[in-house]
Design a protein around this motif. Structure first.
Motif, mmCIF file in Angstrom:
data_model
loop_
_atom_site.group_PDB
_atom_site.id
_atom_site.type_symbol
_atom_site.label_atom_id
_atom_site.label_comp_id
_atom_site.label_asym_id
_atom_site.label_seq_id
_atom_site.Cartn_x
_atom_site.Cartn_y
_atom_site.Cartn_z
ATOM 1 N N ASN A 1 0.833 -1.216 0.000
ATOM 2 C CA ASN A 1 0.000 0.000 0.000
ATOM 3 C C ASN A 1 0.861 1.256 0.000
ATOM 4 O OD1 ASN A 1 -2.305 -1.622 0.066
ATOM 5 N ND2 ASN A 1 -2.341 -1.635 2.301
ATOM 6 N N GLU A 2 1.860 1.261 -0.903
ATOM 7 C CA GLU A 2 2.742 2.409 -1.138
ATOM 8 C C GLU A 2 3.703 2.682 0.013
ATOM 9 O OE1 GLU A 2 0.326 5.725 -2.271
ATOM 10 O OE2 GLU A 2 -0.373 4.776 -4.124
ATOM 11 N N LYS A 3 3.889 1.724 0.899
ATOM 12 C CA LYS A 3 4.848 1.883 1.993
ATOM 13 C C LYS A 3 5.937 0.823 1.871
ATOM 14 C CE LYS A 3 1.649 3.948 5.336
ATOM 15 N NZ LYS A 3 1.012 3.813 6.667
ATOM 16 N N ASN A 4 7.186 1.244 1.901
ATOM 17 C CA ASN A 4 8.333 0.347 1.824
ATOM 18 C C ASN A 4 8.433 -0.450 3.128
ATOM 19 O OD1 ASN A 4 10.809 -0.909 1.639
ATOM 20 N ND2 ASN A 4 12.010 0.981 1.625
ATOM 21 N N ILE A 5 8.206 -1.749 3.052
ATOM 22 C CA ILE A 5 8.110 -2.539 4.284
ATOM 23 C C ILE A 5 9.450 -2.683 4.999
ATOM 24 C CG2 ILE A 5 6.122 -3.835 3.418
ATOM 25 C CD1 ILE A 5 7.990 -6.241 3.038
ATOM 26 N N HIS A 6 10.569 -2.437 4.294
ATOM 27 C CA HIS A 6 11.873 -2.589 4.928
ATOM 28 C C HIS A 6 12.485 -1.261 5.358
ATOM 29 C CE1 HIS A 6 12.117 -6.892 4.393
ATOM 30 N NE2 HIS A 6 11.842 -6.782 3.115
ATOM 31 N N ALA B 1 6.561 -1.184 11.893
ATOM 32 C CA ALA B 1 5.228 -1.662 12.281
ATOM 33 C C ALA B 1 4.495 -2.240 11.077
ATOM 34 C CB ALA B 1 4.416 -0.520 12.896
ATOM 35 N N VAL B 2 4.719 -1.654 9.906
ATOM 36 C CA VAL B 2 4.096 -2.151 8.673
ATOM 37 C C VAL B 2 4.617 -3.549 8.360
ATOM 38 C CG1 VAL B 2 3.847 -1.798 6.186
ATOM 39 C CG2 VAL B 2 3.767 0.157 7.742
ATOM 40 N N GLU C 1 2.262 -10.720 10.095
ATOM 41 C CA GLU C 1 1.141 -11.276 10.848
ATOM 42 C C GLU C 1 -0.067 -11.545 9.955
ATOM 43 O OE1 GLU C 1 0.823 -12.025 14.378
ATOM 44 O OE2 GLU C 1 2.960 -12.120 13.908
ATOM 45 N N THR C 2 -0.116 -10.888 8.805
ATOM 46 C CA THR C 2 -1.226 -11.049 7.864
ATOM 47 C C THR C 2 -1.105 -12.333 7.059
ATOM 48 O OG1 THR C 2 -1.469 -8.654 7.656
ATOM 49 C CG2 THR C 2 -2.338 -9.953 5.856
#
Length: 214
Positions: free
Chosen positions: A51-56, A62-63, A69-70
């Motif tokens: 969703n347009e957020k860099n997970i690393h 938190a993302v 967890e998803t």
């Protein structure tokens, strides 16, 4: 530097609710792709966006945590714990707090309920960590019931139905890929007969990922 890259120019978009099959020769990088998508490993180059957020990105820790967890991941050889079938399906929940009706419903969806009911102690049958009193297909179906119980919105299956008989495997895949199922599915397989059940089929070959038409 100095290391061979598994993927070249990888650009992959996965939409919520999509059912995607992934094929490729052994060692082509299918499981590595699974680990990259799930956030278990960070790619040496490139970025992964949720969703347009860099997970690393550090600011998005938190993302990344929420993303992990998803996801439910079922491997070819799932792990079991040395407890009852009930506790293996409702993994991580104290036995006094387990919703047994939900466990049974999940077992039915995984086509393992009838077998469990045939056992002397039914859902309270104790398993060992290697599942020595179960077949490979039965272990895989218990793992599938566990993923249903978790109700995660993204399911990754890494050769997770290859020990099932063809009829059961097809029934499970049809249920997972039905329009009524909102779960996003990423299914790694060698069984080409299942591919027409999926929205998209990706092929990994020589470090490249291409979409194939059926």
């Amino acid at each position: 530097k100095g290391r061979n890259k598994i993927f070249k120019n990888l650009n992959l978009i996965i939409k919520k609710g999509e059912k995607i099959a992934v094929i490729g020769e052994s060692g082509s990088g299918k499981s590595t792709l699974m680990e990259i998508i799930s956030g278990l490993i960070k790619p040496s180059m490139g970025l992964i966006y949720l969703n347009e957020k860099n997970i690393h990105s550090r600011k998005n820790n938190a993302v990344l945590y929420d993303w992990r967890e998803t996801i439910s991941i079922i491997h070819q050889t799932p792990f079991l714990i040395n407890k009852s079938i009930l506790e293996n399906i409702a993994l991580g929940i104290d036995i006094s707090n387990i919703d047994e009706e939900k466990v049974i419903d999940c077992a039915k969806r995984a086509f393992i309920h009838q077998f469990i009911e045939s056992l002397k102690f039914k859902y309270h049958t104790k398993l060992d960590e290697k599942g020595s009193n179960l077949s490979g297909g039965q272990i895989q179906r218990i793992a599938l019931a566990r993923s249903f119980f978790k109700s995660n919105s993204f399911l990754i299956m890494d050769e997770a139905t290859n020990a099932l008989d063809k009829k059961t495997e097809l029934n499970i895949i049809k249920n997972l890929t039905s329009k009524e199922n909102n779960t996003t599915l990423f299914f790694i397989t060698h069984n080409l007969n299942l591919l027409n059940n999926f929205d998209r089929v990706l092929k990994i070959e020589n470090g490249n990922i291409s979409e194939i038409n059926l």
